[in-house]
Design a protein around this motif. Structure first.
Motif, PDB file in Angstrom:
ATOM      1  N   THR A  47       2.555 -46.101   1.910  1.00 15.02           N
ATOM      2  CA  THR A  47       2.925 -46.240   3.316  1.00 15.02           C
ATOM      3  C   THR A  47       3.956 -47.333   3.519  1.00 15.02           C
ATOM      4  O   THR A  47       4.941 -47.169   4.224  1.00 15.02           O
ATOM      5  CB  THR A  47       1.680 -46.527   4.175  1.00 15.02           C
ATOM      6  N   GLU A  48       3.764 -48.481   2.863  1.00 17.83           N
ATOM      7  CA  GLU A  48       4.693 -49.587   3.037  1.00 17.83           C
ATOM      8  C   GLU A  48       6.037 -49.327   2.377  1.00 17.83           C
ATOM      9  O   GLU A  48       6.990 -50.070   2.580  1.00 17.83           O
ATOM     10  CB  GLU A  48       4.077 -50.883   2.506  1.00 17.83           C
ATOM     11  N   LYS A  49       6.119 -48.301   1.585  1.00 21.95           N
ATOM     12  CA  LYS A  49       7.401 -47.920   0.990  1.00 21.95           C
ATOM     13  C   LYS A  49       8.144 -46.915   1.873  1.00 21.95           C
ATOM     14  O   LYS A  49       9.154 -46.358   1.470  1.00 21.95           O
ATOM     15  CB  LYS A  49       7.167 -47.303  -0.390  1.00 21.95           C
ATOM     16  N   ASN A  50       7.630 -46.703   3.084  1.00 24.44           N
ATOM     17  CA  ASN A  50       8.279 -45.778   4.023  1.00 24.44           C
ATOM     18  C   ASN A  50       8.398 -44.376   3.438  1.00 24.44           C
ATOM     19  O   ASN A  50       9.491 -43.813   3.328  1.00 24.44           O
ATOM     20  CB  ASN A  50       9.658 -46.293   4.431  1.00 24.44           C
ATOM     21  N   VAL A  51       7.273 -43.820   3.065  1.00 22.07           N
ATOM     22  CA  VAL A  51       7.222 -42.472   2.502  1.00 22.07           C
ATOM     23  C   VAL A  51       6.362 -41.592   3.397  1.00 22.07           C
ATOM     24  O   VAL A  51       5.212 -41.923   3.693  1.00 22.07           O
ATOM     25  CB  VAL A  51       6.644 -42.486   1.069  1.00 22.07           C
ATOM     26  N   LEU A  52       6.928 -40.480   3.839  1.00 26.32           N
ATOM     27  CA  LEU A  52       6.221 -39.547   4.713  1.00 26.32           C
ATOM     28  C   LEU A  52       6.027 -38.235   3.960  1.00 26.32           C
ATOM     29  O   LEU A  52       7.000 -37.603   3.547  1.00 26.32           O
ATOM     30  CB  LEU A  52       7.025 -39.304   5.988  1.00 26.32           C
ATOM     31  N   ILE A  53       4.773 -37.841   3.767  1.00 25.30           N
ATOM     32  CA  ILE A  53       4.453 -36.668   2.966  1.00 25.30           C
ATOM     33  C   ILE A  53       3.682 -35.663   3.810  1.00 25.30           C
ATOM     34  O   ILE A  53       2.672 -36.009   4.439  1.00 25.30           O
ATOM     35  CB  ILE A  53       3.608 -37.055   1.733  1.00 25.30           C
ATOM     36  N   ASP A  54       4.145 -34.417   3.823  1.00 23.89           N
ATOM     37  CA  ASP A  54       3.401 -33.367   4.510  1.00 23.89           C
ATOM     38  C   ASP A  54       2.054 -33.159   3.811  1.00 23.89           C
ATOM     39  O   ASP A  54       1.993 -33.135   2.578  1.00 23.89           O
ATOM     40  CB  ASP A  54       4.213 -32.063   4.491  1.00 23.89           C
ATOM     41  N   PRO A  55       0.979 -32.999   4.571  1.00 19.68           N
ATOM     42  CA  PRO A  55      -0.345 -32.861   3.938  1.00 19.68           C
ATOM     43  C   PRO A  55      -0.481 -31.629   3.056  1.00 19.68           C
ATOM     44  O   PRO A  55      -1.392 -31.547   2.232  1.00 19.68           O
ATOM     45  CB  PRO A  55      -1.313 -32.807   5.127  1.00 19.68           C
ATOM     46  N   ARG A  56       0.423 -30.655   3.201  1.00 19.29           N
ATOM     47  CA  ARG A  56       0.353 -29.445   2.380  1.00 19.29           C
ATOM     48  C   ARG A  56       1.192 -29.531   1.109  1.00 19.29           C
ATOM     49  O   ARG A  56       1.326 -28.567   0.377  1.00 19.29           O
ATOM     50  CB  ARG A  56       0.769 -28.240   3.217  1.00 19.29           C
ATOM     51  N   ALA A  57       1.778 -30.696   0.858  1.00 21.64           N
ATOM     52  CA  ALA A  57       2.502 -30.902  -0.398  1.00 21.64           C
ATOM     53  C   ALA A  57       1.515 -31.190  -1.529  1.00 21.64           C
ATOM     54  O   ALA A  57       0.439 -31.755  -1.313  1.00 21.64           O
ATOM     55  CB  ALA A  57       3.480 -32.057  -0.246  1.00 21.64           C
ATOM     56  N   GLU A  58       1.904 -30.789  -2.749  1.00 19.48           N
ATOM     57  CA  GLU A  58       1.079 -31.042  -3.939  1.00 19.48           C
ATOM     58  C   GLU A  58       1.821 -32.020  -4.848  1.00 19.48           C
ATOM     59  O   GLU A  58       2.898 -31.693  -5.355  1.00 19.48           O
ATOM     60  CB  GLU A  58       0.798 -29.736  -4.682  1.00 19.48           C
ATOM     61  N   ILE A  59       1.223 -33.193  -5.048  1.00 24.03           N
ATOM     62  CA  ILE A  59       1.913 -34.254  -5.781  1.00 24.03           C
ATOM     63  C   ILE A  59       1.017 -34.756  -6.909  1.00 24.03           C
ATOM     64  O   ILE A  59      -0.119 -35.168  -6.675  1.00 24.03           O
ATOM     65  CB  ILE A  59       2.273 -35.415  -4.838  1.00 24.03           C
ATOM     66  N   ASP A  60       1.546 -34.720  -8.117  1.00 23.62           N
ATOM     67  CA  ASP A  60       0.792 -35.227  -9.255  1.00 23.62           C
ATOM     68  C   ASP A  60       0.588 -36.740  -9.080  1.00 23.62           C
ATOM     69  O   ASP A  60       1.508 -37.457  -8.672  1.00 23.62           O
ATOM     70  CB  ASP A  60       1.555 -34.949 -10.553  1.00 23.62           C
TER      71      ASP A  60
END
Length: 328
Positions: free
Chosen positions: A208-221
Motif C-alpha cells: 500500500t505504501e508503495k502506491n500500488v492498486l491491484i484489482d481483487p480479481r488479479a492473480e499474483i504470485d
C-alpha cells in the motif's frame, strides 16, 4: 453526447448548444479532457456561489520558466477577480495559469453569445482562423481564452479559484509519459486522502505504501515484486519472480515468470513471456518528451525478448529485441 462536426474552438459549441447544456441548470461545470486533477469541484462551486461570479476559473501556480506554455492569469489578490488574461505569452506575465476547469453561471452563456458576435470580424479571430486553416464558412468559432476571458478580465465577471497544493493537484496529459506521471499523482493522492480505494483491492499489506492498486480479481504470485506506482487491472496474471515498477497493467494481461516491466503501459490481453523485459527509460526524446514503452491490445512478447522505449500497435507478435522504435 453532442458532436462537434466542425472546428468551433473552446467556446463555439457552448454557444450553439447552450439551451441543451443549461436545461434548468443553475451552474455548469466545464472540464478540459487533457488534464488530471484531484478535481475539488465542491470547493470550486462554493467559491463560485460565494463570489456571485459569471465564471470561475480554477488556477494553480507553475514554475515561472514554463508559464509561457499556458494561459496566464493575473488576479486581484484582495478579491480574486481576474484582472488580466494572456494566452501563452511571449514574455513573463505571471505564474498563475488556467487549469482548464471552469464553473459557468447561466449569465456567462449570454456573455459568450455577445463575445461571439463581437469577435467575428476582429483581427484576433481572423488571425486564429488563418492559423488553424479553418474553412471560410466556419462562422461558429469562438475561443474562450482569446475572445472571452481576455475581454472580460477586470469587468467583475470572472473570478479565480486557487488550487490548494497541500491537498490537491493538477497536471496536463499531453504525452504518453504524462499518463504515467498523472497515474502516480492519483495513487499518491489516494494514499494520503482516501485509503479505502487501496483496501478494496490490495491482497498484500506491504504494498500500500508503495502506491500500488491491484484489482481483487488479479492473480499474483507471492514472489512477484510490485511497486512503486503501479496499477494492476482485472484478470491480470502475474507469475513468479516478476518485477513491475511505475507501470499500468490493463485488464487480462499475462506476465510470465521472471519477466520485468518498468515505466510502461501494457494493453489489454497482452502476453509477456518469461524472462522478457519491457521498459521505458524516461530519457528525453529529440522532441523533448520522456520515453516509455506502450503495448497495444493483444500484443505478444515472446520469452527472453527486450523492448525498450517502443510503441507497439495492437496484435503484434514480438520475437526479437526492439529499441527506440514504433512497431506498426
Amino acid at each position: 453526447y453532442i458532436e462537434e462536426t466542425e472546428p468551433m474552438g473552446t467556446g463555439g459549441a457552448l454557444v450553439i448548444h447552450k439551451d441543451r447544456i443549461l436545461d434548468h441548470a443553475d451552474c455548469v461545470l466545464i472540464l478540459h479532457a487533457d488534464v488530471c486533477s484531484s478535481f475539488p469541484l465542491l470547493d470550486l462551486l462554493r467559491f463560485h456561489v460565494e463570489h456571485n461570479a459569471d465564471c470561475t476559473i480554477m488556477t494553480t501556480t507553475v514554475d515561472p520558466n514554463s508559464s509561457h506554455n499556458f494561459g496566464c492569469l493575473v488576479p486581484d489578490n484582495q478579491t480574486n477577480e481576474l484582472i488580466h488574461y494572456t494566452e501563452r505569452p511571449l514574455t513573463y506575465v505571471n505564474n498563475y495559469i488556467n487549469c482548464g476547469i471552469y464553473a459557468f453561471s447561466p449569465n456567462m452563456f449570454a456573455r459568450l453569445v455577445t463575445a461571439k458576435n463581437e469577435s467575428r470580424n476582429t483581427h484576433v479571430n481572423a488571425d486564429v482562423h488563418n492559423r488553424l486553416n479553418l474553412p471560410k464558412g466556419t462562422k461558429d468559432y469562438l475561443s474562450l481564452e482569446r475572445d472571452v476571458f481576455r475581454v472580460l478580465a477586470g469587468k467583475k465577471a470572472i473570478y479565480l479559484f486557487k488550487l490548494n497544493p497541500a491537498k490537491d493537484f493538477w497536471d496536463q496529459i499531453k504525452t504518453p509519459a504524462s499518463a504515467l506521471l498523472c497515474s502516480q499523482k492519483y495513487l499518491q493522492h489516494y494514499r494520503l486522502h482516501d485509503l479505502s480505494i487501496y483496501n478494496r483491492g490490495n491482497k498484500r499489506a506491504d504494498i500500500t505504501e508503495k502506491n500500488v492498486l491491484i484489482d481483487p480479481r488479479a492473480e499474483i504470485d507471492p514472489t512477484a515484486k510490485i511497486g512503486p506506482n503501479c496499477i494492476i487491472g482485472e484478470g491480470v496474471r502475474i507469475g513468479p519472480g516478476v518485477r513491475i515498477s511505475n507501470s499500468i497493467i490493463l485488464d487480462g494481461v499475462s506476465i510470465d515468470a521472471s519477466a520485468c516491466v518498468l515505466n510502461s503501459i501494457i494493453g489489454w490481453n497482452s502476453i509477456i513471456g518469461s524472462w522478457s523485459r519491457v521498459e521505458g527509460t524516461l530519457e528525453k526524446s529529440p522532441e523533448g518528451t520522456e520515453r516509455i514503452s506502450i503495448l497495444g491490445v493483444g500484443v505478444t512478447v515472446y520469452p527472453e525478448v527486450m523492448i525498450r522505449n517502443c510503441s507497439v500497435l495492437p496484435y503484434n507478435k514480438i520475437h526479437e529485441n526492439v529499441i527506440n522504435d514504433t512497431i506498426l
